[in-house]
Design an enzyme around this catalytic site. Structure first.
Site, PDB file in Angstrom:
ATOM      1  N   SER A  39       0.803  -1.223   0.000  1.00 32.49           N
ATOM      2  CA  SER A  39       0.000   0.000   0.000  1.00 32.49           C
ATOM      3  C   SER A  39       0.836   1.273   0.000  1.00 32.49           C
ATOM      4  CB  SER A  39      -0.941   0.015   1.209  1.00 32.49           C
ATOM      5  OG  SER A  39      -0.213  -0.079   2.420  1.00 32.49           O
ATOM      6  N   ASP A 321      -3.388   8.340   7.719  1.00 36.64           N
ATOM      7  CA  ASP A 321      -4.251   7.484   8.523  1.00 36.64           C
ATOM      8  C   ASP A 321      -3.370   6.761   9.546  1.00 36.64           C
ATOM      9  OD1 ASP A 321      -3.021   5.378   7.172  1.00 36.64           O
ATOM     10  OD2 ASP A 321      -4.744   4.921   5.906  1.00 36.64           O
ATOM     11  N   HIS A 324      -0.405   4.878   7.109  1.00 34.12           N
ATOM     12  CA  HIS A 324       0.269   5.396   5.921  1.00 34.12           C
ATOM     13  C   HIS A 324       0.731   6.846   6.081  1.00 34.12           C
ATOM     14  CE1 HIS A 324      -2.516   2.157   4.613  1.00 34.12           C
ATOM     15  NE2 HIS A 324      -1.400   1.756   4.013  1.00 34.12           N
TER      16      HIS A 324
END
Length: 357
Positions: A39, A321, A324
């Site tokens: 991610s 968040d 990340h």
């Protein structure tokens, strides 16, 4: 030992003052860039997968020109910024959206929640593990062969392969015993050894497909990720020591692999970017995660709640968040990887020197 979550912020702030004015003009420094990872690099490959690990909704992408594309941050990822520093006019397209794209310039295979191991992250749904990403690349190589004929290998030999993966093998596997048995069966050292062994198999497969220039990104201090601090009941300035130690064990073994492969494959060059570097000056720095909370309101999965308004001062937040980094931090880490100003940040060289070879 106790790790303060001032983490690498001093290092990154130093990088910002050194490189914020850096720009790249002219032709790209390499003909193509291939991105593999999770991610931290995903640019939309998970959007159509049956998984909870996808973020193609606001507030993700609030600072990205195209809006919410599936990037797990407010703007650009580190891979995006590396792409720009290398001089590409456009971002490298996700593999899921290569139709009509110029694949000769590269492809992004990264997938949120993915890991080196096949099972990593699958409690969230489907993802594209490193092995599957390598398989996807073989398909792209076949297409490039049809386009370029006997010049395909020469083209691929000059490309940069940016690989940033492994975090989920810990956060979404080893340190998630309610879903995976790896922690109960393997010591941190043995687990890291198995991960790097599997990693090396996939790198060899890429080499067989024509890859010659590899930038391998090490793990950040995983115990300093806000979600891990929260679930372990730590205070805002204290990291989870066991998770940091595990990340450093992995990094040491990955760096050793770089040395081994540079000897084993004299026609290639492998470099290691040490994402877990902590400056000694951090002890006197005022920045800490106690002062810099995550930028968006998150749900139980640590991701931003859809359509919730994020913070306004996003450049003052290390994390967008609970997992990340914000684009601001991505800028600093990317610039440090591209042109490392701090000894041992990149080994044996940084990306700017790798692409010159």
């Amino acid at each position: 030992m106790c790790c303060e979550t001032k983490l690498w912020l001093v290092v990154l702030l130093f990088l910002s003052t050194t490189y914020m004015q850096h720009c790249v003009l002219g032709e790209p420094q390499v003909p193509c860039l291939f991105i593999l990872g999770d991610s931290l690099s995903d640019s939309g490959n998970n959007n159509n997968l049956a998984t909870d690990a996808k973020v193609n909704y606001l507030p993700y992408g609030i600072d990205f020109p195209a809006g919410p594309t599936g990037r797990f941050t407010n703007g650009r990822t580190s891979a995006d910024i590396i792409t720009q520093l290398l001089g590409f006019d456009n971002f490298i397209p996700p593999h899921a959206n290569t139709s009509g794209s110029n694949i000769l310039l590269g492809v992004n295979y990264a997938s949120g929640a993915a890991g080196i191991r096949k099972e990593t992250g699958t409690h969230l749904g489907k993802d594209i593990s490193l092995g599957l990403q390598v398989q996807n690349h073989k398909g792209i190589v076949s297409q490039i062969g049809k386009k370029l004929g006997n010049k395909a290998q020469q083209h691929l030999n000059k490309c940069l392969y940016y690989v940033n993966i492994g975090s989920n093998d810990y956060l979404n596997n080893y340190f998630l015993p309610e879903h995976y048995p790896s922690n109960s069966k393997l010591s941190p050292d043995r687990y890291a050894e198995i991960l790097v062994q599997e990693y090396s198999t996939h790198l060899k497969a890429l080499h067989e497909s024509g890859a010659r220039k590899f930038a391998l990104i090490g793990l950040n201090l995983l115990g300093c990720v806000p979600h891990e601090i929260v679930i372990h009941g730590k205070s805002g300035s204290i990291c989870v020591d066991d998770e940091n130690k595990a990340a450093l064990i992995f990094n040491d073994k990955l760096k050793a692999l770089v040395d081994r492969f540079n000897n084993e494959f004299p026609d290639s060059k492998f470099i290691f970017i040490n994402s877990a570097v902590i400056s000694d000056q951090s002890k006197s720095n005022d920045w800490s995660l106690a002062d810099i909370v995550v930028c968006c309101r998150v749900g139980s999965n640590g991701q931003c709640i859809p359509k919730e308004e994020p913070c306004l001062d996003r450049n003052l937040h290390a994390f967008f968040d609970e997992f990340h980094p914000s684009e601001f931090i991505n800028q600093l880490t990317a610039r440090g990887a591209y042109n490392a100003p701090i000894p041992s940040y990149a080994y044996p060289m940084d990306i700017s020197n790798l692409v010159k070879l």
